[in-house]
Design a protein around this motif. Structure first.
Motif, PDB file in Angstrom:
ATOM      1  N   LYS A  45       0.829  -1.211   0.000  1.00 19.66           N
ATOM      2  CA  LYS A  45       0.000   0.000   0.000  1.00 19.66           C
ATOM      3  C   LYS A  45       0.861   1.257   0.000  1.00 19.66           C
ATOM      4  O   LYS A  45       0.641   2.182  -0.790  1.00 19.66           O
ATOM      5  CB  LYS A  45      -0.926   0.004   1.228  1.00 19.66           C
ATOM      6  N   SER A  46       1.865   1.276   0.873  1.00 16.61           N
ATOM      7  CA  SER A  46       2.701   2.481   0.950  1.00 16.61           C
ATOM      8  C   SER A  46       3.503   2.668  -0.323  1.00 16.61           C
ATOM      9  O   SER A  46       3.684   3.793  -0.799  1.00 16.61           O
ATOM     10  CB  SER A  46       3.658   2.391   2.140  1.00 16.61           C
ATOM     11  N   VAL A  47       3.973   1.566  -0.877  1.00 15.98           N
ATOM     12  CA  VAL A  47       4.730   1.666  -2.126  1.00 15.98           C
ATOM     13  C   VAL A  47       3.843   2.268  -3.218  1.00 15.98           C
ATOM     14  O   VAL A  47       4.284   3.127  -3.986  1.00 15.98           O
ATOM     15  CB  VAL A  47       5.276   0.286  -2.548  1.00 15.98           C
ATOM     16  N   PHE A  95       1.350  10.969   6.196  1.00 15.58           N
ATOM     17  CA  PHE A  95       2.021   9.694   6.409  1.00 15.58           C
ATOM     18  C   PHE A  95       1.579   9.035   7.701  1.00 15.58           C
ATOM     19  O   PHE A  95       0.905   9.633   8.544  1.00 15.58           O
ATOM     20  CB  PHE A  95       3.534   9.911   6.455  1.00 15.58           C
ATOM     21  N   GLN A  96       2.033   7.803   7.810  1.00 12.70           N
ATOM     22  CA  GLN A  96       1.647   6.984   8.949  1.00 12.70           C
ATOM     23  C   GLN A  96       2.307   7.437  10.251  1.00 12.70           C
ATOM     24  O   GLN A  96       1.767   7.238  11.321  1.00 12.70           O
ATOM     25  CB  GLN A  96       2.051   5.529   8.634  1.00 12.70           C
ATOM     26  N   GLU A  97       3.489   8.063  10.152  1.00  8.14           N
ATOM     27  CA  GLU A  97       4.282   8.321  11.357  1.00  8.14           C
ATOM     28  C   GLU A  97       4.276   9.806  11.725  1.00  8.14           C
ATOM     29  O   GLU A  97       5.200  10.528  11.404  1.00  8.14           O
ATOM     30  CB  GLU A  97       5.735   7.875  11.153  1.00  8.14           C
ATOM     31  N   ALA A 177      -3.590   9.722   1.864  1.00  2.59           N
ATOM     32  CA  ALA A 177      -3.426   9.544   3.304  1.00  2.59           C
ATOM     33  C   ALA A 177      -3.020   8.100   3.559  1.00  2.59           C
ATOM     34  O   ALA A 177      -3.819   7.191   3.408  1.00  2.59           O
ATOM     35  CB  ALA A 177      -4.716   9.887   4.025  1.00  2.59           C
ATOM     36  N   ASP A 178      -1.745   7.901   3.935  1.00  5.06           N
ATOM     37  CA  ASP A 178      -1.228   6.543   4.127  1.00  5.06           C
ATOM     38  C   ASP A 178      -1.341   6.168   5.598  1.00  5.06           C
ATOM     39  O   ASP A 178      -0.529   6.587   6.415  1.00  5.06           O
ATOM     40  CB  ASP A 178       0.232   6.485   3.651  1.00  5.06           C
ATOM     41  N   GLU A 179      -2.331   5.385   5.917  1.00  2.00           N
ATOM     42  CA  GLU A 179      -2.601   4.973   7.296  1.00  2.00           C
ATOM     43  C   GLU A 179      -2.448   6.146   8.264  1.00  2.00           C
ATOM     44  O   GLU A 179      -1.634   6.103   9.190  1.00  2.00           O
ATOM     45  CB  GLU A 179      -1.643   3.837   7.705  1.00  2.00           C
ATOM     46  N   PRO A 180      -3.254   7.182   8.086  1.00  2.00           N
ATOM     47  CA  PRO A 180      -3.042   8.409   8.864  1.00  2.00           C
ATOM     48  C   PRO A 180      -3.323   8.239  10.347  1.00  2.00           C
ATOM     49  O   PRO A 180      -2.946   9.089  11.133  1.00  2.00           O
ATOM     50  CB  PRO A 180      -4.024   9.405   8.237  1.00  2.00           C
TER      51      PRO A 180
HETATM   52 MG   LIG Z   1       2.500   1.116   4.900  1.00  2.00          MG
END
Ligand SMILES: [Mg+2]
Ligand SMILES: Nc1ncnc2c1ncn2[C@@H]1O[C@H](COP(=O)(O)OP(=O)(O)O)[C@@H](O)[C@H]1O
Lengths: 317, 292, 307
Positions: A45-47, A95-97, A177-180
């Motif tokens: 997913k992130s890629v 991003f996720q972080e 939105a990547d796993e926000p």
């Molecule tokens: Mg990811």
């Protein structure tokens, strides 16, 4: 879809080093539409998200084939200047972080305003005024005197709000939105999702919402694409997908949702693990974990059917 | 000032495998070859030297390099090649002495303060940190001011000024050991404190001590030569590289070989020791790389 | 208490301990200090006693120690044995040449080290990186006095591009290069590793996602985070250098604090040695403090950290 899509990913294949991590990925997002991209951790997913922004670290990331059409232009063919004009202006990303995605040595006002200065050519004080409005918009109260605070002075939820402000500074047409909310407390998760949902409507943006939480998808997304081991295995309008899941993997995912299980009991998980790229056969990669696999599943790769309900399975439900 | 704590490797490889692994990179091989030649030259300096290093007038003053005087001659007509060979002897001996002083004293101090802990440790660490606040060369010069000039005193001064750093590293390494089971059980069976230090802690510290020593030897050779160059170490007419460079400085317009060859010898010696030491520390402890 | 007040007060005990060590070590010098003060000229007992009283050496050691601390605190470093001048004035007269050389060396070191470090760090294992890093590895083994002499020989004596003596700015070129080369290796290595580490951080990805130029990402977002280790190295080297580049001053026959220290040791001028070491170590400690204050400016997290 009748309308011209805002984003059309066509047959995208990506490798990290020698390992293929995305294979033949295709999906579209219409203007103002929200597409959910779900799948277990590590499925790519992130890629996918980073590929759209051309932010994959290279090395090891390599594009092997396909196109990424944003508003009709292929992101993969753009030079760096054209790409920069799109990043942060017409596509925003969170991003996720949240804890590490902000630069620790600059104030949040500086980091939000930077996009405005770079893309809108604003001067410092105009950017400051606009930044204060943005902070209001993302729900950080008393915005003015928050501008001079540093990321380490904020909570995780507040930092993610700042990230949203950065992504939305230039009113992009598309938000990725990547796993926000994955890294946030449960209560804060809901607030952040509400915020994204509200702003999407207010600003009329399309959203690519990446998550591994189907509950989030049910609530927010117009359509859902399910990913497994670098491939899209099923895609349908949300209501349709939840009412009528056809791929065995989607079905298994639904069974792991908290709502599908009696409260207090440990949630079931899908048994087995995703096979390493080296151990994948010619057929459907899920076959090894699938209770309904037929002989053909492990020898032939099922094709992806046409919209509105796309599916990659030999023996669907 | 940074002090790093190398990981505690409990087992030392058998010598043959250690040598094989150490020779694993081109740099280490080159370093080893130069080092072996150097040690050979130093050990057999008297046999290999064509002339007595201190005999004057064996050749014309400041004569250029030739087939009889490979590296030329100095102001007093001494053969520079012979003096460099004997200088190798002195440099290596002084370097080893220096490192031995730092290591022995530093290890004892570091082990003892860590082992005793509490206030001893707190005060000890504070003192070591203050000592580390002296620029190394200033500390060495200050010690020479007390001891007086001379090759031996220079070695002593550089050795002493290296103690705080070693002690700091050994202290941290000891602290990670003191909590271990075998130390506790040795205590439980009533082993004396010195016995615990000697029999249980020291053997585990050996790899670190070797790493620290091999990383410091090059610096030690360079620092003592520096003191001699400044006139604070070996005094003329001793055949010592730093002192030879100091003398050569004044005649370089007419006889550049008086400073080229001693400097080259010093450079090669330090480099070979550093290349081998760096590699050795990699082999003994992958984490302790690159702090020369 | 604000963070910087805490830091400033924190150096008082360090200064005190350092001065104590200097005093203690110099007590160990063998021989009668009065004899040294008189330069070894034979004198009657009466003269010796007078001199001893004048220098306060008739007092018990602890009184001498307290007097020493008191004098240090007000900057009174006593008189030199050989010149009979106040040590503080002697030092003040030599500060300028040492400072010039320190700044020159720092300038060369920064220009070279920063350029190579960034080039190497942005393309690890590229050719600039490989060349810089192997040169740096060999460079740490080069005796700086030898390099200085080779520079003099090649550029001063053979090519005659630069004067090797004198106190004009051009006489600073070769010694500055000697010091700069030495600094550049360490600096490039540090910048490289800090930059490599910083460029993988999430906030760099965020910066790219905003559509910033590569130059802006590196110069603004990466460098400020990668800069503390290199600043530390430079600061500490500068601190050592303003106490006198002992070796380089000797090679280039410059009259700075470094050569003064050597002469003081060789002539056993105890007050001068003591004064110079106190000056050098104090400068070192103060610069260390300034560095810590600077970290606080560069990195807000350090400012707000509790003691
Ligand atoms: Mg990811
Ligand atoms: N920087 C990287 N280097 C090497 N492999 C990577 C990198 N980032 C991701 N991958 C690999 O790509 C695959 C997909 O990862 P990712 O897209 O992060 O999964 P997720 O769906 O959890 O976001 C994984 O197998 C992961 O190991």
């Amino acid at each position: 879809m009748s309308e011209a899509p805002l984003l059309a990913v066509e047959n995208l294949s990506v490798a990290m080093g020698a390992t293929p991590v995305l294979e033949d990925v295709s999906f579209q997002i219409a203007p103002g539409e929200t597409l959910g991209l779900v799948g277990e951790s590590g499925c790519g997913k992130s890629v996918t998200a980073l590929s759209v922004m051309r932010l994959l670290p290279n090395p090891p990331g390599k594009f092997l084939g396909g196109r990424i059409l944003f508003d009709g232009t292929d992101m993969l063919s753009l030079d760096i200047a054209a790409l920069r004009a799109i990043r942060g202006d017409r596509i925003g990303m969170i991003f996720q972080e949240p804890m590490t995605s902000l630069n620790p040595v600059y104030t949040i006002g500086d980091q939000i305003g930077e996009s405005l200065i770079v893309h809108r050519g604003m001067n410092g004080s105009a950017a400051r005024t606009e930044t204060a409005k943005l902070l209001d918009l993302v729900g950080i109260p008393a915005a003015r005197n928050q501008l001079d605070r540093y990321p380490h002075e904020l909570s995780g939820g507040q930092r993610q709000r700042v990230m949203i402000a950065i992504a939305l500074a230039c009113r992009p047409k598309l938000l990725i939105a990547d796993e926000p909310t994955t890294a946030l407390d449960v209560t804060v998760q809901a607030q952040i999702l509400d915020l994204i949902g509200r702003l999407r409507v207010e600003l009329g943006m399309a959203v690519l919402l990446i998550t591994h939480d189907l509950g989030v998808v049910a609530e927010f997304c117009d359509r859902v694409a399910v990913m497994y081991a670098g491939r899209i295995v099923e895609e349908a309008p949300s209501a349709e997908l939840f009412r009528n899941p056809r791929h065995r993997y989607t079905e298994a995912l639904l069974h792991t949702m908290p709502a599908a299980n009696p409260p207090g009991r440990k949630l079931p998980s899908i048994s087995g693990t995703v096979p390493a790229p080296a151990d994948r056969g010619a057929g459907c990669i899920f076959a090894a974990r699938c209770r309904f696999a037929i002989p053909r599943c492990s020898t032939d790769l099922p094709p992806l059917t046409e919209p509105p309900h796309r599916l990659r399975c030999w023996n669907p439900a | 000032m940074t002090t790093t704590t190398p990981a505690v490797t409990t087992a030392i490889l058998p010598p043959r495998r250690l040598i094989a692994r150490t020779l694993g990179t081109p740099g280490a091989v080159a370093g080893s070859i130069i080092l072996v030649l150097l040690v050979f030259g130093a050990l057999f300096a008297s046999l290999l030297s064509p002339f007595d290093p201190n005999a004057t007038r064996v050749c014309p003053r400041l004569a250029a390099p030739s087939l009889t005087n490979f590296f030329g001659c100095d102001l007093f007509g001494r053969d520079i090649f012979s003096r460099i060979l004997h200088g190798a002897q002195l440099s290596l001996a002084v370097g080893l002495l220096t490192v031995a002083i730092s290591l022995i004293a530093g290890t004892i101090i570091g082990m003892v303060i860590a082992f005793l802990g509490g206030r001893v440790d707190r005060i000890g660490v504070r003192m070591l940190d203050v000592m580390l606040g002296f620029p190394a060369i200033v500390l060495a010069i200050l010690i020479v001011a007390v001891l007086g000039v001379g090759a031996f005193n220079a070695a002593l001064a550089v050795g002493i000024s290296g103690i705080p750093r070693i002690a700091r590293v050994i202290r941290s390494a000891t602290l990670t050991l003191v909590g271990r089971e075998y130390v506790d059980s040795a205590r439980a069976v009533g082993a004396s404190q010195t016995r615990i230090l000697r029999r249980h802690l020291l053997p585990n510290l050996w790899p670190i001590v070797i790493v620290l020593g091999s990383l410091d030897l090059g610096t030690a050779i360079l620092s003592t030569a520096t003191l001699s160059f400044l006139g604070l170490g070996a005094q003329p007419p001793t055949a010592e590289w730093g002192a030879m460079l100091s003398a050569g400085r004044e005649f370089m317009r007419y006889a550049p070989w008086t400073m080229i060859f001693p400097g080259l010898a010093l450079f090669l010696a330090v480099m070979s020791v550093n290349l081998v030491g760096d590699r050795l520390s990699h082999v003994l402890d992958p984490r302790a790389s690159g702090h020369v | 208490m604000p963070w910087f007040v805490r830091r400033v007060l924190g150096i008082v005990p360090t200064l005190f301990l350092t001065w104590t060590i200097v005093f203690g070590v110099l007590q160990l010098i063998p021989g009668d200090p009065v004899m040294l003060a008189l330069g070894g000229t034979p004198a009657s007992d009466e003269v010796l006693d007078n001199e001893r009283r004048r220098l306060g050496l008739d007092q018990p050691v602890y009184i001498q120690y307290l007097t020493f601390l008191k004098k240090m605190a007000i900057g009174d470093l006593g008189n030199g044995y050989s010149s009979k001048q106040p040590v503080s004035e002697m030092i003040a007269a030599r500060v300028r040449p040492s400072l010039e050389l320190a700044l020159g060396g720092l300038l060369v070191g920064i220009l070279l080290g920063v350029a190579l470090g960034i080039a190497a760090g942005l393309r690890p294992h590229g050719w600039i990186d490989t060349m810089t890093m192997s040169t740096a590895l060999v460079g740490v083994s080069l005796p700086s006095f030898w390099i200085g002499m080779l520079l003099i020989y090649v550029f001063g004596l053979q090519l005659e591009w630069v004067p090797i003596l004198g106190d004009g700015i051009d006489a600073l070129i070769l010694p500055s290069i000697t010091i700069g080369l030495f600094l550049a290796g360490g600096l490039a290595r540090l910048i490289r590793s800090a930059l490599i580490e910083t460029m993988t951080q999430d906030y760099i990805r965020t910066a790219h996602s905003k559509g910033l130029s590569a130059v802006r990402v590196v110069a603004k977002h990466a460098m400020r985070n990668a800069i503390i280790p290199p600043i530390t190295l430079l600061g500490l080297q500068f601190a050592v250098l303003i106490g006198g580049a002992v070796v380089t001053e000797r090679v280039f026959a410059r009259a700075g604090l470094g050569s003064m220290l050597i002469d003081a040791v060789l002539t056993k001028d105890i007050p001068l040695v003591q004064g110079l070491v106190v000056y050098t170590t104090t400068a070192y400690i103060v610069i260390n403090l300034l560095l810590e204050l600077l970290y606080g400016i560069v990195d807000p997290r350090i400012r707000s950290r509790r003691a």
